[in-house]
Design a protein around this motif. Structure first.
Motif, short mmCIF file in Angstrom:
data_model
loop_
_atom_site.label_atom_id
_atom_site.label_comp_id
_atom_site.label_asym_id
_atom_site.label_seq_id
_atom_site.Cartn_x
_atom_site.Cartn_y
_atom_site.Cartn_z
N THR C 21 0.75 -0.92 0.17
CA THR C 21 -0.35 0.18 0.09
C THR C 21 1.01 1.38 0.02
O THR C 21 0.22 2.41 -1.02
CB THR C 21 -0.79 0.06 1.43
OG1 THR C 21 -1.49 -1.67 1.41
CG2 THR C 21 -1.67 0.90 1.60
N VAL C 22 2.17 0.82 0.32
CA VAL C 22 2.93 2.38 1.00
C VAL C 22 3.77 2.03 -0.34
O VAL C 22 4.18 3.34 -0.82
CB VAL C 22 3.49 2.29 2.42
CG1 VAL C 22 4.33 3.20 2.48
CG2 VAL C 22 2.78 2.15 3.48
N MET C 23 4.12 1.53 -0.58
CA MET C 23 5.38 1.61 -1.38
C MET C 23 4.67 1.80 -3.67
O MET C 23 5.41 2.32 -3.94
CB MET C 23 6.05 0.49 -1.95
CG MET C 23 6.56 0.41 -0.47
SD MET C 23 8.10 1.17 0.05
CE MET C 23 9.31 0.11 -0.89
N THR C 24 3.26 1.43 -3.14
CA THR C 24 2.71 1.47 -4.59
C THR C 24 2.61 3.08 -5.50
O THR C 24 3.02 3.61 -4.49
CB THR C 24 1.31 0.20 -5.12
OG1 THR C 24 1.96 0.48 -6.60
CG2 THR C 24 1.23 1.58 -4.21
N ALA C 25 3.50 2.92 -6.67
CA ALA C 25 2.72 4.48 -7.16
C ALA C 25 1.94 5.10 -7.73
O ALA C 25 1.50 6.41 -6.92
CB ALA C 25 4.01 4.66 -8.81
N ARG C 26 1.12 3.81 -7.69
CA ARG C 26 -0.28 5.28 -8.10
C ARG C 26 -1.56 4.54 -6.77
O ARG C 26 -1.53 3.78 -5.49
CB ARG C 26 -1.22 3.87 -9.29
CG ARG C 26 -0.35 3.69 -10.38
CD ARG C 26 -1.46 2.87 -11.32
NE ARG C 26 -0.61 3.23 -12.87
CZ ARG C 26 -0.96 4.76 -13.74
NH1 ARG C 26 -1.84 5.41 -12.78
NH2 ARG C 26 -0.32 4.67 -14.37
N THR C 27 -2.13 5.90 -6.95
CA THR C 27 -3.20 6.64 -4.85
C THR C 27 -3.89 5.69 -5.40
O THR C 27 -4.40 4.44 -4.09
CB THR C 27 -3.60 7.65 -5.46
OG1 THR C 27 -3.67 8.07 -7.01
CG2 THR C 27 -2.56 8.72 -4.51
N LYS C 91 11.04 5.75 -5.02
CA LYS C 91 10.99 4.82 -3.95
C LYS C 91 11.55 4.11 -3.17
O LYS C 91 11.82 3.57 -2.51
CB LYS C 91 8.95 4.63 -4.18
CG LYS C 91 8.61 6.34 -3.55
CD LYS C 91 6.92 5.09 -3.51
CE LYS C 91 6.11 6.16 -3.00
NZ LYS C 91 4.95 6.24 -2.55
N LEU C 92 11.46 2.88 -4.03
CA LEU C 92 12.15 1.36 -4.11
C LEU C 92 13.60 1.54 -3.31
O LEU C 92 14.07 0.54 -2.25
CB LEU C 92 11.92 0.84 -5.43
CG LEU C 92 10.88 -0.14 -5.54
CD1 LEU C 92 11.11 -1.21 -6.81
CD2 LEU C 92 10.59 -1.25 -4.09
N ARG C 93 14.38 2.31 -4.15
CA ARG C 93 16.01 2.30 -3.71
C ARG C 93 15.95 3.14 -2.07
O ARG C 93 16.28 2.70 -1.54
CB ARG C 93 15.98 3.83 -4.98
CG ARG C 93 17.91 3.79 -4.44
CD ARG C 93 18.21 4.60 -5.78
NE ARG C 93 17.15 5.57 -5.94
CZ ARG C 93 18.05 6.78 -4.49
NH1 ARG C 93 18.61 6.90 -4.08
NH2 ARG C 93 17.07 7.90 -4.98
N LYS C 94 14.64 4.51 -1.85
CA LYS C 94 14.73 4.90 -0.62
C LYS C 94 14.55 3.95 0.61
O LYS C 94 14.95 3.74 1.37
CB LYS C 94 13.13 6.15 -0.59
CG LYS C 94 13.83 7.10 -1.04
CD LYS C 94 13.17 8.57 -0.50
CE LYS C 94 12.29 8.66 -0.77
NZ LYS C 94 11.48 10.08 -0.50
N TYR C 95 13.51 2.97 0.25
CA TYR C 95 13.14 2.67 1.40
C TYR C 95 13.75 1.15 1.50
O TYR C 95 13.44 -0.20 2.19
CB TYR C 95 11.54 2.02 0.92
CG TYR C 95 10.71 3.06 1.86
CD1 TYR C 95 10.45 3.36 0.76
CD2 TYR C 95 10.57 3.22 3.03
CE1 TYR C 95 9.28 4.83 0.52
CE2 TYR C 95 9.59 5.01 2.96
CZ TYR C 95 9.35 5.56 2.12
OH TYR C 95 8.83 6.55 2.41
N ALA C 96 14.32 0.59 0.51
CA ALA C 96 15.86 -0.89 0.68
C ALA C 96 16.08 -0.46 2.27
O ALA C 96 16.44 -1.57 2.61
CB ALA C 96 16.04 -0.54 -0.29
N ALA C 97 16.32 0.19 2.61
CA ALA C 97 17.52 0.55 3.92
C ALA C 97 16.36 -0.39 4.57
O ALA C 97 16.75 -0.57 5.69
CB ALA C 97 18.17 1.82 3.95
N LEU C 98 14.96 0.30 4.44
CA LEU C 98 14.11 0.14 5.66
C LEU C 98 14.32 -1.91 6.24
O LEU C 98 14.19 -1.85 7.16
CB LEU C 98 12.74 0.12 4.71
CG LEU C 98 11.16 -0.27 6.20
CD1 LEU C 98 11.68 0.77 7.65
CD2 LEU C 98 10.57 0.05 5.80
#
Lengths: 485, 619, 166
Positions: C21-27, C91-98
């Motif tokens: 839900t959070v990572m997907t690009a489309r609202t 987004k994927l790049r940013k949250y990979a660290a998560l």
């Protein structure tokens, strides 16, 4: 009739939003200011039997309110900060009175929430009123609908949601353990829980939630955006009182009379308080925008309060509460000054400001007073509260023989100096120094009475509190939180 | 009534000074007339007070002041009574002299102001009966001295500063001595301090007081400002202060210290110290005087040298020495001021005091020359002059204490005579400079003081009993004054008298020999100047190696450099180190606060996990 | 054992759905993801024997709210495909660290040997049905929650009022 503190703001909100009340809407800010002033006066001068008269809310809604010594102090702070915010509102939105009335409605919602929070006697209602205050804060920050305001509001919203999760979870666990939500019942249940994991989780979770609301390091991410991106009256309110009520008052209340006294919690509070002092001060040194600098300064000062709270002795608590009061006064004053500067020049960027001292003498003077009080220079009020905290730390260190107390005391003293440093630097850059080339003074040359009045009142309060502090401390009735819970 | 009159010698000059100040831009005559009037009035008061005060108790004036310890006390008694008269008389004569001398020179008003204030301070110092009051007037003298030197030639302020520093340091020593004395005696009233012991702390206190007193009088090593002042300051200042008044005040106080306040026995180290200082001063100063080529500088070195005689005399502790020292004080004041006045007269009429340019003025300025001869003979100790008789007493006292001191005194006499022969020859005899053909004698107002003083010099010669037996000896205690009459026309010790006369004769012969050899009076003593060891010492002295003030300045410079270095280090630490640390910390934190709220949420969650985990573990 | 494994599967599914839900690009997809997450949560609540809460969750969070979101999103304009893909990668790049962070924290927590005795000292447990509890015993809380909702609505109205003028 403590209900009035909740019902009157509610009535005012309704009044302001009735369809045909343009007459009242024009005077909305004045109304709010008078209301807040009345609240402050009432707190100081109300006879006690008036306070304990039967309450409507208690009978109908079973919402029990009680005024303790701590509540008195908080109500006074709320009144002062709200009055300052309302006065600044009067000048900030001078073009569109309807918009201003809307803003004032939000201020009144905030007032309602804060009054309720400091008066209730059960935990869930405390959470409810904290949430009401936070919601009004979100909208207050985002009011102007600029990009950075919205961004600040969203950050606050998200982090507040994290806090909400933590707090609700803890509330559920506490309800499970105690079967009731009022302070006395929870205190009993926790005292007899014998160190169950669930109890620890509950206390830890609730404290973390409050720390987020209070804006301590490392939960402080929202503070900068919220304080600096919000319109001026909202900054005054937020920095002055909202963080205090939502986070700090609740923590003081819980730590001193609900949660069992606990060395681990105290250690956590002291450590986070000291770290906040350091981080806030160091970051404030580098800032070039007035409001951002004051935001970081708030983090630093809240650190002092929590440091005093974590020390655990009555003297330290007294110092923390006194510092809370002082912080309300001088931080609101500083933000009112920044509002005045913004109104006069259209910017708060210190690299573009300079030599406003001659154009704005009253703002200059009150800014100096507030800066000196924040830094803890005698005979202003900030000196006394910081002195109490440092003395209490020293005493505790001597009594318990732990070196950390002395380290914290040293940090407190050292960063008072740093505080003085960045505040004086602000003073110099904005009010003294050379006039930069493209600074035009907008607006009326005559300072608005609506800004001067709160400046004067707040400055007078901090000066008087400083001069009278020894007297207050001796009589002590104002500040000691133990006793009438 | 009489007690209140004690205030007058202080108040009259101060009133005069104020009037001069108020008069502002009035004419030269008005100003100086006022000053002369004030000085004359002071003298009149001193003379009036003399008969009543001339006994052991004297007249006292006392008024409560700050606290029981500090009261304003004045006292005039036998010892200070005649010295006060002498001081006032000298002031009047110098004022009269300077009327014409200062005509046409700048800063006339300031000169009169400082002169009157100096007189007031000196009277106050003499009259003071309380150590703190004395200190006040003593310091006042320091300030007026500073002022008077500074108004001389352009650039005189450097000398003024040097004088201020040197005399100031000695005044500090004196303050220390006063504190110690007060502690030991439990009182600060001078007349109550009676014969304190000179052991331990007492010795230190007395030594400090002696330093203060002798430095004021101009002894070594606090002397190096006097020759500089001689060339830089206005001449009447020289005639007044270093020549006469400062000697009177300094030696008077020295006598009080060693005779009344402290019990100085002949065997104590203080006595030896005073005699050594006196002897050294005599020899070294007169050696320097011998080679000077400037009239005024030469005279100033002699002033220093003569103080040595006085200190030597008082330091012997014998009646002959003490009485001789005090008598020498008076005599020196007389002939030294007369000599300075002649120097001033020459300078006023010819415009220079450089001995290379002067010469042959004897025929043009006969009266000045005559006064010079009388005064020079007195200072050399020529038989029948007052100097001869005071030196006779000093020789007797010095010989009794040690042969070396006696020899120092005699050699001093020899060199003194030699240098005055040189001076007189170079200035008044010999070939005249063609530029000075139009020189005339000085006017009456400048001549009168010189002649009067020269006459008194001659009077105190054969008539020395008047001074010695009727003024000085009665004012001292019985132990100091001795039993015999010390005065009289005939010398008491014929051997010493003949040796003294012989020394003078030797000096005359030396001068004649030198004159024949070098061809001019000025260079008659060059063979002494260029003698092997002496020439080296003379050259070093000329470069200032022996000047304590210059040595002190070098030391101060080194210390200041070290202090500056230390300050740099502390500065770096406080300004550089902390600021850098704070800036780095701020930068480090700021890079972490870039505004990504996801990061902030992560911090929250991580923080919450840490806090809850810690609490679970530790609660 | 199977009970536990079902629970684990459900919780894992919940987390994955929330992440999507959070990572997907489309609202629009996010709104659908919200519905799915809430549905899984409702199932968990059913399993925890709280049917009332599960019903509320399903009807409000999995039904009403996604409907409101989707109808609002339908009124907005579509975004281009390329910028959407770019945003997705960002987004994927940013949250990979998560992911790394989660693994690290989990590891730390496990090694900390935290006590896991979750038996709570229970206070007086009311034996009435949840409705009775909510209406009679805890109506203060209920009114408080209504108050919060009212404050929120009021705030939104004011914001909207402002935007109308602006």
């Amino acid at each position: 009739m403590l209900d009035w503190l909740i019902l009157v703001p509610l009535a005012a909100i309704i009044l302001l939003n009735l369809p045909w009340s343009d007459f009242i809407r024009r005077r909305a800010a004045v109304l709010a200011a008078l209301l807040a002033a009345a609240q402050a006066a009432m707190v100081v001068a109300a006879p006690s039997e008036w306070v304990s008269r039967a309450s409507i809310l208690a009978q109908t809604l079973h919402l029990h309110l009680a005024m303790t010594g701590l509540s008195r102090v908080m109500l006074l702070c709320i009144g002062l900060a709200m009055m300052a915010a309302a006065c600044v509102t009067q000048v900030m939105f001078s073009d569109d009175f309807r918009r201003r009335a809307n803003f004032v409605s939000l201020l009144l919602v905030s007032l309602l929430g804060m009054n309720g929070a400091v008066l209730v006697t059960d935990l869930f209602s405390l959470y409810v009123f904290i949430e009401v205050t936070s919601i009004s804060s979100f909208v207050l920050i985002a009011f102007t609908l600029e990009k950075k305001s919205l961004e600040g509001a969203i950050k606050y919203l998200i982090l507040s949601a994290v806090a909400t999760v933590l707090m609700l979870g803890s509330l559920a666990l506490l309800l499970l353990m105690a079967g009731t939500m009022d302070f006395a019942g929870i205190k009993e249940a926790l005292a007899s829980s014998n160190g169950a994991l669930v109890a620890k989780l509950a206390i830890g979770g609730f404290v973390c939630g409050l720390l987020i609301k209070g804006g301590l390091v490392p939960f402080h991410g929202w503070v900068l955006g919220a304080y600096s991106a919000s319109p001026a009256p909202a900054s005054v309110l937020l920095a002055g009182i909202v963080t205090k009520v939502c986070g700090i008052y609740a923590m003081i209340r819980l730590a001193t009379s609900v949660f069992p006294p606990n060395a681990a919690v105290n250690q956590v509070l002291m450590l986070l308080g000291a770290v906040s002092i350091v981080v806030g001060a160091v970051l404030a040194l580098r800032q070039t925008d007035m409001k951002r600098l004051l935001a970081y300064s708030s983090i630093s000062q809240v650190g002092y309060i929590v440091l005093g709270l974590g020390c655990g002795t009555p003297l330290a608590w007294a110092g923390a509460i006194f510092h809370l009061f002082n912080h309300t006064v001088f931080k609101s004053l500083l933000f009112v000054n920044s509002a005045a500067v913004e109104r006069r020049t259209g910017t708060t960027d210190m690299s573009r400001l300079g030599q406003l001292g001659s154009a704005m003498p009253l703002t200059n003077l009150t800014s100096v007073l507030a800066a000196l009080s924040t830094a803890g220079i005698p005979p202003l009020a900030g000196f006394w509260s910081k002195l109490l905290i440092i003395l209490a730390l020293w005493q505790a260190g001597v009594k318990q023989g732990q070196a950390m107390y002395f380290v914290y005391a040293a940090v407190a003293v050292l960063f008072s100096v740093v505080t003085l440093g960045y505040l004086l630097s602000l003073q110099r850059k904005v009010f003294f120094g050379k006039t930069p080339e493209n600074l035009e003074l907008l607006g009326a040359a005559k300072p608005s009475g609506w800004i001067s009045t709160p400046e004067l009142i707040l400055a007078a309060v901090t000066l008087a509190a400083g001069l009278l502090a020894p007297l207050l401390l001796l009589t002590g009735s104002f500040l000691v939180p133990t006793g009438s819970f | 009534m009489n007690e209140m009159m004690l205030l007058l010698p202080i108040l009259i000059p101060v009133a005069g000074a104020l009037l001069v100040l108020l008069a502002g831009r009035s004419s030269h005559s008005a100003r100086f007339g006022l000053t002369v009037l004030a000085a004359a009035a002071t003298l009149a008061v001193a003379v009036l007070l003399f008969p009543q005060a001339n006994n052991a108790t004297g007249i006292t004036f006392s008024h409560a002041w700050a606290s029981p310890m500090f009261s304003f006390e004045l006292r005039l008694y036998s010892l200070s009574a005649w010295i006060l008269v002498a001081a006032a008389a000298f002031a009047l004569l110098v004022t009269l002299y300077s009327w014409h001398y200062m005509a046409g020179r700048p800063h006339g008003m300031l000169f009169c102001l400082y002169l009157l204030l100096t007189l007031a301070m000196v009277c106050g110092a003499m009259l003071a009966n309380h150590l703190v009051v004395l200190l006040f007037f003593w310091e006042g003298l320091l300030l007026t001295m500073l002022g008077m030197i500074a108004i001389g030639r352009p650039g005189a302020w450097k000398t003024a500063f040097k004088a201020f520093v040197i005399v100031g340091i000695s005044d500090l020593c004196m303050t220390g001595g006063i504190v110690i004395t007060g502690l030991l005696a439990h009182t600060l009233r001078i007349s109550d301090i009676d014969h304190l012991a000179t052991t331990g702390l007492g010795g230190l206190g007395m030594a400090l007081l002696i330093i203060g007193a002798t430095a004021k009088a101009g002894s070594m090593p606090f002397h190096s400002w006097i020759p500089d002042a001689a060339t830089d300051a206005p001449l009447p200042f020289m005639a007044l202060l270093p020549a006469s008044i400062e000697k009177l005040v300094g030696i008077y106080f020295l006598a009080r210290i060693s005779l009344d306040m402290y019990q100085m026995s002949r065997e104590s180290w203080l006595s030896m110290m005073m005699m050594v200082v006196g002897a050294v001063t005599i020899i070294l100063a007169v050696a320097m005087a011998l080679v000077q080529k400037n009239y005024k500088r030469l005279l100033s070195y002699h002033a220093i040298s003569q103080v040595g005689y006085m200190i030597l005399g008082v330091g012997t502790g014998l009646p002959a020495g003490i009485v001789g020292g005090l008598f020498h004080m008076v005599n020196n004041a007389l002939y030294k001021s007369c000599l300075f006045m002649t120097g001033g007269a020459v300078e006023k009429q010819t415009g220079t005091s450089d001995l290379n340019e002067l010469g042959g003025l004897g025929s043009k300025m006969p009266l000045t020359f005559l006064c010079f001869i009388v005064a020079a003979a007195s200072i050399s100790g020529f038989p029948l002059t007052n100097g001869f008789y005071s030196k006779e007493l000093l020789y007797a006292g010095a010989l009794d204490r040690g042969l070396i001191f006696y020899l120092a005194a005699v050699v001093g006499t020899f060199l003194t005579s030699a240098s005055f022969l040189k001076l007189g020859h170079a200035a008044f005899l010999g070939k005249r400079n063609s530029r000075h053909d139009a020189v005339r004698e000085v006017p009456f107002s400048m001549l009168l003081p010189m002649v009067l003083i020269a006459a008194v010099c001659l009077l105190f010669g054969p008539g020395n009993a008047l001074a010695v037996d009727h003024l000085i000896r009665p004012s001292l205690s019985a132990a100091a004054a001795g039993e015999h009459h010390l005065g009289g026309l005939l010398p008491h010790n014929w051997l010493l008298a003949e040796l003294a006369a012989g020394a003078v004769l030797l000096a005359i012969l030396n001068h004649l020999a030198g004159w024949r050899r070098y061809g001019s009076g000025l260079h008659a003593v060059d063979h002494i100047h260029h003698a092997p060891v002496l020439s080296f010492m003379y050259d070093s002295a000329a470069k200032g190696w022996f000047d304590p003030y210059i040595i002190g300045r070098h030391i101060v410079r080194v210390v200041a450099w070290i202090g500056w270095g230390m300050d740099r280090v502390v500065d770096w630490f406080s300004d550089g180190f902390w600021v850098r640390t704070a800036q780095f910390g701020g930068w480090a934190l700021a890079t972490a606060h870039r505004g990504r709220y996801a990061l902030y949420v992560l911090w929250c969650l991580a923080g919450a996990a840490a806090v809850i985990g810690f609490l679970i573990r530790a609660m | 054992m199977t009970e536990n494994s079902i629970n684990i599967v459900l919780v894992a599914a919940l987390v994955l759905a929330a992440l999507w839900t959070v990572m997907t690009a489309r609202t629009l997809r996010s709104a659908i993801g919200l519905a799915i997450t809430s549905a899984i949560l409702a199932i968990i609540m059913f399993r925890l024997a709280s049917p009332l809460a599960a019903v509320f969750e399903l009807s409000v969070c999995a039904g009403l709210i996604p409907v409101i979101f989707i109808s609002t999103i339908g009124l907005t304009a579509r975004v281009e495909e390329e910028s959407m893909a770019a945003k997705q990668r960002e987004k994927l790049r940013k949250y990979a660290a998560l992911l790394v962070l989660v693994l690290v924290v989990a590891g730390v927590l496990v090694t900390m040997h935290l006590p896991n005795d979750f038996a709570a000292p229970q206070g007086p447990v009311p034996t009435e049905s949840p409705q009775v509890v909510m209406w009679d015993l805890r109506h203060v809380d209920l009114i408080g929650q209504i108050g919060v909702l009212a404050a929120g609505a009021f705030g939104v109205v004011i914001l909207v009022k402002v935007s109308k003028r602006a």
